[in-house]
Design an enzyme around this catalytic site. Structure first.
Site, short mmCIF file in Angstrom:
data_model
loop_
_atom_site.label_atom_id
_atom_site.label_comp_id
_atom_site.label_asym_id
_atom_site.label_seq_id
_atom_site.Cartn_x
_atom_site.Cartn_y
_atom_site.Cartn_z
N CYS A 1 0.89 -0.99 0.03
CA CYS A 1 -0.06 0.01 0.10
C CYS A 1 0.87 1.22 0.04
O CYS A 1 0.39 2.39 -0.47
CB CYS A 1 -0.79 -0.12 1.28
N CYS B 1 -13.84 1.65 6.93
CA CYS B 1 -12.75 0.95 6.12
C CYS B 1 -12.60 1.45 4.82
O CYS B 1 -13.73 1.95 4.11
CB CYS B 1 -13.50 -0.55 5.85
N HIS C 1 -8.75 4.01 -2.13
CA HIS C 1 -7.65 3.47 -2.21
C HIS C 1 -6.82 2.60 -3.26
O HIS C 1 -6.94 1.34 -3.12
CB HIS C 1 -7.47 2.72 -0.75
#
Length: 411
Positions: free
Chosen positions: A87, A217, A349
């Site tokens: 990430c 989340c 993301h």
């Protein structure tokens, strides 16, 4: 970076809107990369032919996607490096670009990140070899029984549980972080989600893994972001870019330490110590204190990670993150504005793009170009991007100052 090295500047940034995976039919990774890179090149006021090297980050894709993504912009024969660091991939590409121009290996470098993701929770792509997260999962399973929930949510959720037990904070604190980030994203046209929710809606959304609900989340996303990185040699030759150049005062990376696995603490298992190490190095290199920062883009993959990272970055004292949230010191009108973009929770993301999207947001903030989400008086920005397995990158930015360069440019 050592001050004996070249000073490093971001002179152009660009990104796509982050999207739900598969929502746009015309959004394969070469399309994303073309859009973000074209925007960054235009913002920089340079030509693609000026780019001497490119570092391209992505997690899901074959080995030379970077070349396939950039060739349509020009087959100039320059080195193109493909980067994968989970990430933190986007900021790893940025880190490599910054170090190359700082060291004089190139004067103008492109950092690009993109991701085309599958819907749903992240899963391992290879079942016939060692999973790089096996030791993290084994350690977590020693501390908490493995549940029928996504692995990442368990890792970060258990970090939140450890924090609650250690400092006696309510799960409402995590919900308030998500409420804040969704509220911020309302003013971000690049955000995947722009809906504002009440605190009760955040708390009552489906439980993914206690204490985390769905709206705490981050989602999977498609998207791309890019930055043009130059050193002072380039700026001397092109003084017209000074007006929008943002200096990277420091960019530091840290990886896991023995304490990740030896401490019996899920906060350390998800990167608290490497975040603190990278932040401490960045502050020392930049010659600033946490209190000198006004705006922060922080890796809030889950609300629990944003909470523990406040302390790792020195934004508040140990055990004080709950009070920090309750006082509103993480939003407009408080001590810092954290994730004015909406963060990963609301902006989205796409793994390879996230770190460069953080860079773009901070550049816009420091240039006073962030429109309705502008942080008043933003002078110094802090970036935090983490990837489990692991790597953490912390960067510090400010708007460029060029008195000396202007004199030299007349020689």
């Amino acid at each position: 970076m050592s001050r004996a090295l070249n000073r490093v500047y971001v002179i152009g940034v660009g990104m796509t809107k982050f999207e739900k995976p598969g929502r746009r039919e015309d959004f394969d990774y070469p399309d994303m990369a073309k859009e973000s890179t074209t925007k960054a090149i235009k913002d920089a006021g340079v030509s693609y032919k000026d780019v001497e090297q490119a570092f391209v980050g992505y997690v899901y894709g074959d080995s030379t996607c970077g070349q396939r993504a950039l060739y349509p912009l020009g087959m100039t024969g320059v080195p193109i490096f493909n980067v994968n660091n989970n990430c933190s991939t986007g900021s790893s590409a940025l880190y490599l670009a910054a170090k190359h121009v700082a060291g004089g290996l190139a004067d103008c470098v492109l950092a690009l990140g993109f991701e085309k993701m599958q819907r749903g929770s992240l899963t391992s792509q290879f079942s016939d070899r060692t999973n790089p997260m096996d030791k993290h999962i084994e350690k977590m399973s020693d501390l908490y029984e493995f549940a029928n929930a996504p692995g990442a949510a368990q890792l970060f959720g258990n970090a939140g549980r450890d924090y609650m037990k250690k400092y006696n904070v309510s799960p409402d604190v995590f919900a308030k972080i998500a409420w804040k980030n969704h509220k911020h994203s309302k003013n971000n046209p690049y955000s995947q989600f722009r809906d504002e929710y009440t605190l009760e809606e955040i708390k009552n959304s489906p439980v993914v893994y206690e204490p985390l609900t769905k709206l705490q989340c981050c989602p999977t996303s498609d998207g791309s972001a890019a930055a043009v990185i130059v050193n002072e040699n380039y700026i001397k030759k092109h003084p017209e870019v000074q007006k929008h150049a943002v200096e990277i005062l420091a960019i530091e990376m840290a990886t896991d330490l023995p304490s990740t696995f030896d401490s019996n603490d899920c906060m350390r298992l998800v990167g608290y110590d490497m975040a603190k190490r990278a932040a401490d190095k960045a502050y020392a290199t930049a010659g600033i204190k946490p209190s000198d920062v006004q705006v922060v883009e922080l890796h809030d993959c889950f609300s629990a990670n944003e909470l523990i990272t406040y302390e790792a970055l020195g934004l508040c004292g140990e055990g004080k993150a709950g009070e920090f949230v309750e006082r509103g010191d993480n939003t407009y009108g408080g001590k810092y504005v954290v994730n004015p973009s909406g963060g990963l929770i609301s902006k989205g993301h796409p793994l390879g793009a996230t770190g460069l999207a953080q860079c773009a947001e901070l550049c816009w903030q420091l240039r006073n170009q962030a429109d309705k989400r502008q942080v008043p008086g933003a002078r110094i920005g802090l970036q935090h991007n983490i990837g489990l397995g692991g790597a953490c990158i912390v960067a510090i930015y400010r708007l460029g100052t060029f008195t000396t360069i202007r004199v030299n440019s007349k020689l």
